[in-house]
Design a protein around this motif. Structure first.
Motif, short mmCIF file in Angstrom:
data_model
loop_
_atom_site.label_atom_id
_atom_site.label_comp_id
_atom_site.label_asym_id
_atom_site.label_seq_id
_atom_site.Cartn_x
_atom_site.Cartn_y
_atom_site.Cartn_z
N ILE A 33 68.38 32.23 38.55
CA ILE A 33 69.01 31.02 39.36
C ILE A 33 70.19 31.28 40.21
O ILE A 33 71.27 31.80 39.58
N GLY A 34 69.89 31.70 41.45
CA GLY A 34 71.08 31.75 42.42
C GLY A 34 71.76 30.49 42.85
O GLY A 34 71.53 29.31 42.54
N ASP A 35 72.91 30.55 43.74
CA ASP A 35 73.52 29.34 44.42
C ASP A 35 72.58 28.45 45.19
O ASP A 35 72.29 27.40 45.14
N THR A 36 71.48 29.16 45.99
CA THR A 36 70.65 28.47 46.85
C THR A 36 69.11 28.77 46.35
O THR A 36 68.22 28.83 47.41
N SER A 37 68.90 29.40 45.55
CA SER A 37 67.47 30.23 45.19
C SER A 37 67.07 30.20 43.76
O SER A 37 68.15 30.28 42.80
N VAL A 73 62.54 27.74 31.98
CA VAL A 73 61.85 26.37 32.36
C VAL A 73 60.66 26.43 31.24
O VAL A 73 59.81 27.22 31.03
N PHE A 74 60.48 25.31 30.56
CA PHE A 74 59.54 25.09 29.60
C PHE A 74 58.39 23.81 29.93
O PHE A 74 59.11 22.91 30.48
N TYR A 75 57.19 23.89 29.54
CA TYR A 75 56.24 22.88 29.87
C TYR A 75 55.24 22.96 28.54
O TYR A 75 55.04 23.78 28.01
N ARG A 76 55.06 21.65 28.25
CA ARG A 76 53.91 21.59 27.28
C ARG A 76 52.69 22.00 27.95
O ARG A 76 52.27 21.45 29.04
N ARG A 103 58.83 25.44 44.23
CA ARG A 103 59.82 25.78 43.32
C ARG A 103 60.08 24.30 42.80
O ARG A 103 60.80 24.13 41.56
N SER A 104 60.02 23.21 43.69
CA SER A 104 60.48 21.93 43.26
C SER A 104 59.78 21.61 41.77
O SER A 104 60.10 20.42 40.97
N LEU A 105 58.54 22.06 41.55
CA LEU A 105 57.69 21.84 40.15
C LEU A 105 58.49 22.27 39.02
O LEU A 105 58.30 21.79 37.84
N ILE A 106 59.73 22.93 39.36
CA ILE A 106 60.56 23.14 38.22
C ILE A 106 60.99 22.03 37.48
O ILE A 106 61.34 21.90 36.32
N ARG A 107 61.44 20.97 38.29
CA ARG A 107 62.09 19.93 37.82
C ARG A 107 61.16 19.05 37.09
O ARG A 107 61.47 18.04 36.29
N GLU A 108 59.57 19.14 37.08
CA GLU A 108 58.60 18.58 36.03
C GLU A 108 59.08 19.19 34.66
O GLU A 108 58.12 18.54 33.62
N LEU A 119 69.59 22.00 32.11
CA LEU A 119 69.97 22.05 33.59
C LEU A 119 69.00 21.20 34.33
O LEU A 119 67.93 20.85 34.16
N THR A 120 69.64 21.00 35.77
CA THR A 120 68.69 20.02 36.61
C THR A 120 68.81 20.84 37.89
O THR A 120 69.98 21.43 38.12
N ILE A 121 67.69 20.90 38.87
CA ILE A 121 68.07 21.58 39.78
C ILE A 121 67.63 20.65 40.98
O ILE A 121 66.79 19.77 40.84
N GLU A 122 68.45 20.68 42.07
CA GLU A 122 68.36 19.69 43.20
C GLU A 122 67.83 20.48 44.50
O GLU A 122 68.35 21.64 44.71
N GLU A 123 67.04 19.76 45.20
CA GLU A 123 66.61 20.45 46.45
C GLU A 123 67.57 20.52 47.48
O GLU A 123 68.55 19.50 47.72
N ILE A 124 67.86 21.58 48.27
CA ILE A 124 68.78 21.74 49.19
C ILE A 124 68.22 21.30 50.44
O ILE A 124 67.27 21.79 50.87
#
Length: 127
Positions: A33-37, A73-76, A103-108, A119-124
């Motif tokens: 996880i980078g600042d913008t990637s 990131v973990f998913y069932r 990559r927005s699917l990481i939020r799921e 952690l949470t990731i927000e879209e830039i």
């Protein structure tokens, strides 16, 4: 009844997921996880058959990946709980393909840093 904590947010997630669904198969992806990637590094699955799994166990497992990572990131694998190895491999491959596309699917999933904290990731948004 009061909420019990188990050391890290990941530990709490494992205990509550096991309490809610019983044994389950989880898919996970190691991330840089980078600042913008966010880069996908390695992925695997694990059958969870009790609530004793803790973050230090996962960190030990991650060491075997041989990469520097900063989150996971973990998913069932499915609503049915445990899935067969072949099905878990297929669902993992599908997940990684979709994450490479979006990559927005990481939020799921359930995202944790290297200390096992949520952690949470927000879209830039482009300017």
């Amino acid at each position: 009844m009061t909420a019990e904590t188990h050391g890290t947010d990941f530990d709490d997630w494992v205990v509550s997921t096991y309490r809610d669904v019983g044994s389950f198969t989880m898919l996970f992806v190691l991330l840089r996880i980078g600042d913008t990637s966010v880069d996908l590094l390695r992925s695997a699955y694990l059958h969870v058959v009790g609530d004793e799994l803790r973050w230090p166990d996962m960190v030990q497992l991650f060491r075997g990946a041989g990469v520097g990572w900063s989150g996971a990131v973990f998913y069932r694998a499915g609503r049915e709980g445990l899935v067969e190895d072949g099905e878990a491999k297929s669902r993992l491959a599908s997940l990684v393909f979709k994450l490479n596309e979006d990559r927005s699917l990481i939020r799921e999933g359930d995202l944790f840093n290297a200390d096992g904290l949520r952690l949470t990731i927000e879209e830039i948004k482009p300017h």
